[in-house]
Design a protein around this motif. Structure first.
Motif: not given
Length: 188
Positions: A147-151, A170-175
């Motif tokens: 859910y965090s990655a989605f938001v 940004i999102c791939i490493p964060s996820s």
């Protein structure tokens, strides 16, 4: 890469071609909702989770996501011929329609009725994409990391309007980090 689901029917080359051709023919305003409905709901070739895995994998390659989904799925079932028939089926009718629409556009675009028709289609296309998004969300494993990655992805795309390459950067490493942290918290 996700494996084939053993309990699901495995379509022939002809069935792949025909069904992806129908998706291409009826997929005005976005092919993804039609493809998901065909593969998951009507034909039951893959589960919701299986479709999400195909889509997630397909998004990492250049080109239209649904073409990538078809290529991956078709290749898994029938090798290179399976990949080829899904793409040929998917693009057969849209290619023909686009060529004819180009001629019609050049001739009739200045007509106000034609412009109103195209304007009326936009909310339908948007609704189809939103409906597909909600179904994909419903099938996503319910974890704080997901859910965090989605938001985060939504905020970067919709609020900050960053280009896709930057969002992915940004999102791939964060996820991955969120998933790693959440997995190790549970295990620890």
């Amino acid at each position: 890469m996700p494996e084939l689901e053993p309990d699901m029917p495995q379509p022939s080359l002809w069935q792949l071609f025909y069904n992806f051709a129908m998706v291409g023919l009826f997929g005005f305003g976005g092919v993804m909702p039609w493809a998901r409905q065909m593969m998951v709901d009507r034909r039951r070739w893959v589960s919701e989770q299986g479709f999400n895995e195909l889509l997630t994998t397909g998004q990492f390659f250049p080109g239209p996501n649904i073409a990538n989904v078809g290529i991956i799925y078709g290749r898994r079932l029938h090798g290179l011929p399976g990949a080829i028939v899904t793409v040929c089926g998917l693009y057969l009718f849209p290619s023909l329609i686009t060529v004819f629409a180009g001629f019609a556009y050049a001739k009739w675009w200045s007509n106000e009725v034609v412009q109103q028709i195209f304007g009326a289609v936009m909310p339908i296309a948007t609704g189809l994409m939103l409906g597909t998004t909600l179904r994909l969300l419903k099938a996503m494993p319910r974890t704080l990391a997901n859910y965090s990655a989605f938001v985060l992805t939504f905020v970067l795309m919709a609020v900050f309007v960053l280009p896709l390459w930057m969002v992915l950067l940004i999102c791939i490493p964060s996820s991955l980090a969120l998933s790693f942290v959440s997995t190790h918290k549970v295990a620890g």
